[in-house]
Design a protein around this motif. Sequence first.
Motif, PDB file in Angstrom:
ATOM      1  N   ILE A 268      -2.052 -20.796  16.033  1.00  0.00           N
ATOM      2  CA  ILE A 268      -1.575 -22.191  16.074  1.00  0.00           C
ATOM      3  C   ILE A 268      -0.836 -22.518  14.770  1.00  0.00           C
ATOM      4  O   ILE A 268       0.172 -23.212  14.767  1.00  0.00           O
ATOM      5  CB  ILE A 268      -2.735 -23.189  16.329  1.00  0.00           C
ATOM      6  CG1 ILE A 268      -3.453 -22.847  17.640  1.00  0.00           C
ATOM      7  CG2 ILE A 268      -2.205 -24.620  16.397  1.00  0.00           C
ATOM      8  CD1 ILE A 268      -4.654 -23.734  17.955  1.00  0.00           C
ATOM      9  N   HIS A 269      -1.337 -21.972  13.657  1.00  0.00           N
ATOM     10  CA  HIS A 269      -0.660 -22.142  12.373  1.00  0.00           C
ATOM     11  C   HIS A 269       0.764 -21.577  12.449  1.00  0.00           C
ATOM     12  O   HIS A 269       1.743 -22.263  12.144  1.00  0.00           O
ATOM     13  CB  HIS A 269      -1.459 -21.418  11.282  1.00  0.00           C
ATOM     14  CG  HIS A 269      -0.869 -21.513   9.909  1.00  0.00           C
ATOM     15  ND1 HIS A 269      -1.290 -22.440   8.989  1.00  0.00           N
ATOM     16  CD2 HIS A 269       0.119 -20.811   9.308  1.00  0.00           C
ATOM     17  CE1 HIS A 269      -0.585 -22.296   7.867  1.00  0.00           C
ATOM     18  NE2 HIS A 269       0.287 -21.314   8.041  1.00  0.00           N
ATOM     19  N   GLU A 270       0.862 -20.335  12.909  1.00  0.00           N
ATOM     20  CA  GLU A 270       2.182 -19.688  12.960  1.00  0.00           C
ATOM     21  C   GLU A 270       3.099 -20.373  13.969  1.00  0.00           C
ATOM     22  O   GLU A 270       4.303 -20.420  13.780  1.00  0.00           O
ATOM     23  CB  GLU A 270       2.050 -18.188  13.264  1.00  0.00           C
ATOM     24  CG  GLU A 270       1.336 -17.375  12.174  1.00  0.00           C
ATOM     25  CD  GLU A 270       1.931 -17.529  10.771  1.00  0.00           C
ATOM     26  OE1 GLU A 270       3.156 -17.670  10.659  1.00  0.00           O
ATOM     27  OE2 GLU A 270       1.153 -17.530   9.795  1.00  0.00           O
ATOM     28  N   GLY A 272       3.303 -23.437  14.422  1.00  0.00           N
ATOM     29  CA  GLY A 272       3.884 -24.583  13.705  1.00  0.00           C
ATOM     30  C   GLY A 272       5.137 -24.160  12.947  1.00  0.00           C
ATOM     31  O   GLY A 272       6.164 -24.837  12.980  1.00  0.00           O
ATOM     32  N   HIS A 273       5.055 -22.993  12.287  1.00  0.00           N
ATOM     33  CA  HIS A 273       6.240 -22.463  11.595  1.00  0.00           C
ATOM     34  C   HIS A 273       7.336 -22.137  12.621  1.00  0.00           C
ATOM     35  O   HIS A 273       8.508 -22.404  12.401  1.00  0.00           O
ATOM     36  CB  HIS A 273       5.883 -21.180  10.837  1.00  0.00           C
ATOM     37  CG  HIS A 273       5.050 -21.395   9.602  1.00  0.00           C
ATOM     38  ND1 HIS A 273       5.440 -22.234   8.581  1.00  0.00           N
ATOM     39  CD2 HIS A 273       3.856 -20.865   9.213  1.00  0.00           C
ATOM     40  CE1 HIS A 273       4.518 -22.193   7.607  1.00  0.00           C
ATOM     41  NE2 HIS A 273       3.542 -21.388   7.978  1.00  0.00           N
ATOM     42  N   ALA A 274       6.908 -21.536  13.738  1.00  0.00           N
ATOM     43  CA  ALA A 274       7.880 -21.062  14.731  1.00  0.00           C
ATOM     44  C   ALA A 274       8.604 -22.214  15.445  1.00  0.00           C
ATOM     45  O   ALA A 274       9.812 -22.145  15.676  1.00  0.00           O
ATOM     46  CB  ALA A 274       7.173 -20.168  15.752  1.00  0.00           C
ATOM     47  N   HIS A 298       7.638 -26.488   5.337  1.00  0.00           N
ATOM     48  CA  HIS A 298       7.277 -25.481   6.349  1.00  0.00           C
ATOM     49  C   HIS A 298       5.768 -25.459   6.551  1.00  0.00           C
ATOM     50  O   HIS A 298       5.259 -25.480   7.668  1.00  0.00           O
ATOM     51  CB  HIS A 298       7.781 -24.098   5.944  1.00  0.00           C
ATOM     52  CG  HIS A 298       8.616 -23.462   7.019  1.00  0.00           C
ATOM     53  ND1 HIS A 298       8.108 -23.230   8.284  1.00  0.00           N
ATOM     54  CD2 HIS A 298       9.902 -23.061   7.057  1.00  0.00           C
ATOM     55  CE1 HIS A 298       9.056 -22.706   9.035  1.00  0.00           C
ATOM     56  NE2 HIS A 298      10.172 -22.593   8.324  1.00  0.00           N
ATOM     57  N   GLU A 299       5.058 -25.431   5.420  1.00  0.00           N
ATOM     58  CA  GLU A 299       3.602 -25.381   5.507  1.00  0.00           C
ATOM     59  C   GLU A 299       3.051 -26.673   6.117  1.00  0.00           C
ATOM     60  O   GLU A 299       2.031 -26.660   6.802  1.00  0.00           O
ATOM     61  CB  GLU A 299       3.020 -25.110   4.108  1.00  0.00           C
ATOM     62  CG  GLU A 299       1.618 -24.569   4.073  1.00  0.00           C
ATOM     63  CD  GLU A 299       1.389 -23.239   4.789  1.00  0.00           C
ATOM     64  OE1 GLU A 299       2.356 -22.549   5.160  1.00  0.00           O
ATOM     65  OE2 GLU A 299       0.214 -22.910   5.001  1.00  0.00           O
ATOM     66  N   SER A 300       3.731 -27.785   5.902  1.00  0.00           N
ATOM     67  CA  SER A 300       3.253 -29.046   6.502  1.00  0.00           C
ATOM     68  C   SER A 300       3.290 -28.936   8.027  1.00  0.00           C
ATOM     69  O   SER A 300       2.415 -29.456   8.714  1.00  0.00           O
ATOM     70  CB  SER A 300       4.089 -30.244   6.041  1.00  0.00           C
ATOM     71  OG  SER A 300       5.331 -30.324   6.727  1.00  0.00           O
ATOM     72  N   GLN A 301       4.277 -28.221   8.560  1.00  0.00           N
ATOM     73  CA  GLN A 301       4.372 -28.104  10.010  1.00  0.00           C
ATOM     74  C   GLN A 301       3.312 -27.174  10.583  1.00  0.00           C
ATOM     75  O   GLN A 301       2.737 -27.436  11.631  1.00  0.00           O
ATOM     76  CB  GLN A 301       5.786 -27.655  10.413  1.00  0.00           C
ATOM     77  CG  GLN A 301       6.844 -28.685  10.057  1.00  0.00           C
ATOM     78  CD  GLN A 301       6.416 -30.089  10.464  1.00  0.00           C
ATOM     79  OE1 GLN A 301       6.281 -30.382  11.645  1.00  0.00           O
ATOM     80  NE2 GLN A 301       6.178 -30.962   9.499  1.00  0.00           N
ATOM     81  N   SER A 302       3.023 -26.086   9.846  1.00  0.00           N
ATOM     82  CA  SER A 302       1.992 -25.187  10.345  1.00  0.00           C
ATOM     83  C   SER A 302       0.611 -25.828  10.241  1.00  0.00           C
ATOM     84  O   SER A 302      -0.209 -25.719  11.147  1.00  0.00           O
ATOM     85  CB  SER A 302       2.034 -23.858   9.592  1.00  0.00           C
ATOM     86  OG  SER A 302       1.905 -24.078   8.211  1.00  0.00           O
ATOM     87  N   ARG A 303       0.361 -26.536   9.152  1.00  0.00           N
ATOM     88  CA  ARG A 303      -0.955 -27.166   8.975  1.00  0.00           C
ATOM     89  C   ARG A 303      -1.128 -28.360   9.916  1.00  0.00           C
ATOM     90  O   ARG A 303      -2.241 -28.650  10.350  1.00  0.00           O
ATOM     91  CB  ARG A 303      -1.154 -27.615   7.515  1.00  0.00           C
ATOM     92  CG  ARG A 303      -1.028 -26.497   6.500  1.00  0.00           C
ATOM     93  CD  ARG A 303      -2.188 -25.538   6.468  1.00  0.00           C
ATOM     94  NE  ARG A 303      -3.371 -26.080   5.828  1.00  0.00           N
ATOM     95  CZ  ARG A 303      -4.511 -25.409   5.663  1.00  0.00           C
ATOM     96  NH1 ARG A 303      -4.616 -24.159   6.101  1.00  0.00           N
ATOM     97  NH2 ARG A 303      -5.545 -25.959   5.094  1.00  0.00           N
TER      98      ARG A 303
END
Length: 512
Positions: A268-270, A272-274, A298-303
């Motif tokens: 789910i984390h990845e 978010g990046h994708a 980028h990290e805000s979207q994965s988190r």
Amino acid sequence: MSTISLCEPKYLELKNRLTQIQDLEVAISVLNWDQTTYMPTGGTFARGRQIATLRKFAHEKFTDPNIYQLLEELRAYEKSLPYYSTEASLIRVTRRDYERAVRVPSEFMAKLSQHQTVCYEAWVKAKSLKNFSLVQPYLEKTLELSQELASFFPYKHIADPLIDFVDEGMTVSILRPLFKELRQKLLPIAEVIASAPPIDDSCLYQHYPKEKQLKFGRSVIERIGFDFQRGRQDETPHPFTSSFSIGDVRMTTRVYENNFSEALFSSIHEVGHALYEQGISPELEGTPLAKGTCSSIHESQSRLWENIVGRSRGFWEYFYPQLQGIFLPQLSRVSISEFHQAINKVVKSPIRTDADEVTYNLHVMIRFNLELAMLEGKLSVKDLPEAWNESYKKDLGIVPANDSEGVMQDVHWYGEMIGGMFQGYALGNLIAAQIYEAIVKFDPEVTFGIERGNFTLLRQLLKQNIYQHGRKYTANELINQVTGKSLSIEPFISYIQDKYSNIYNLNFAIIA
Ligand code: ZN
């Protein structure tokens, strides 16, 4: 008008040159992806050379004086256009990248990259032998090289240029007070949770067959909105996402059969990046604008997807009955409340990547402060393990059993450099909370969608506000534009207080 029309061929020339350079960069990414997924180990040496060759070509093409010439000739054209138009943004961002690339002598880059390979190998050995002194001289050299790299740029604080590489516009003078405040608010919250009765999360550590985990994970990321026609998921020891074009975004995962959380939440984390990379406007394809703007956004979207959505009660209202159906023997007697508590258990652990949402930022801030102290010359590499252990004792109440679980746990300092390596992780959490708060305020329907397994609205709002712009906006510009405020810790703290007061049945308002 005549100047503008005269400039257009120049703009197209710049764009074409940049696309060629971009193609070389993507070829490097494909080689990297292949190396970390399917390449036999026998290919390692040749692959290193192949990547170095392409990297040299890309660097030479980009630092070519013709690029400078074109950027100069396009100044008037850029000024004549709206600031955030694609054309003006492409020129502006390229100029920034160019100025950064030409400041650092190529001999220095070669020296740094050679050292990074040697230091990484020393780290692998030192970590497996739990012996920091084996990597210490190499890390001392990394510190010297990091300081030298910063010296090629003007700065107020020596870490500023290194932070700026990955999080443009962020500086020590912004981050230090922000993190100080964050630490002051988080420490008492973590303390109160630690004194509450611990949550039983043993349901997550039963045997979960790999194929079933992968199948369920795939159905979740597909439902969230990952487009398998424009991407794929493979396995790797250290999950990451890389984008070769807007139509080809690769994410990876790893599965542990005795730990349910690992594959699902890292997927789910990845995703978010994708989603971010798949959601970039096709108009930007093949240009340097066609990627996420910086490490913290980028990290805000994965988190955001991993934690705020993926670990929320609403999310599991939809998915838990399906999960129970797939893993009947493991979960038939586990209620949704017990499961939701288990996936949100707070533990003061020595390892950052295992940390929960409450303590995670404490791990990051320890690293950030140690990086600054080393760069400032206030902390020597020799004294780093002791300083590390002291910080862990102070903020998390634990001392790592050895340096492999302590100062050597993350690859960043040993494989890259010292400075700018960690702030993006903590910023990602803060930005995720601030953006999500603004989005839900704008359209409360988002949370009802999540409970019904319908993520379209959230995805569309993120695409409109963030994904589609690629690198047009810096982190600070984007945060202001989306939330109407500059970066602040308040949304994150109130998210944590709300969520964990429910999960642990506590009242933070009284203690805070
Ligand atoms: Zn990430």
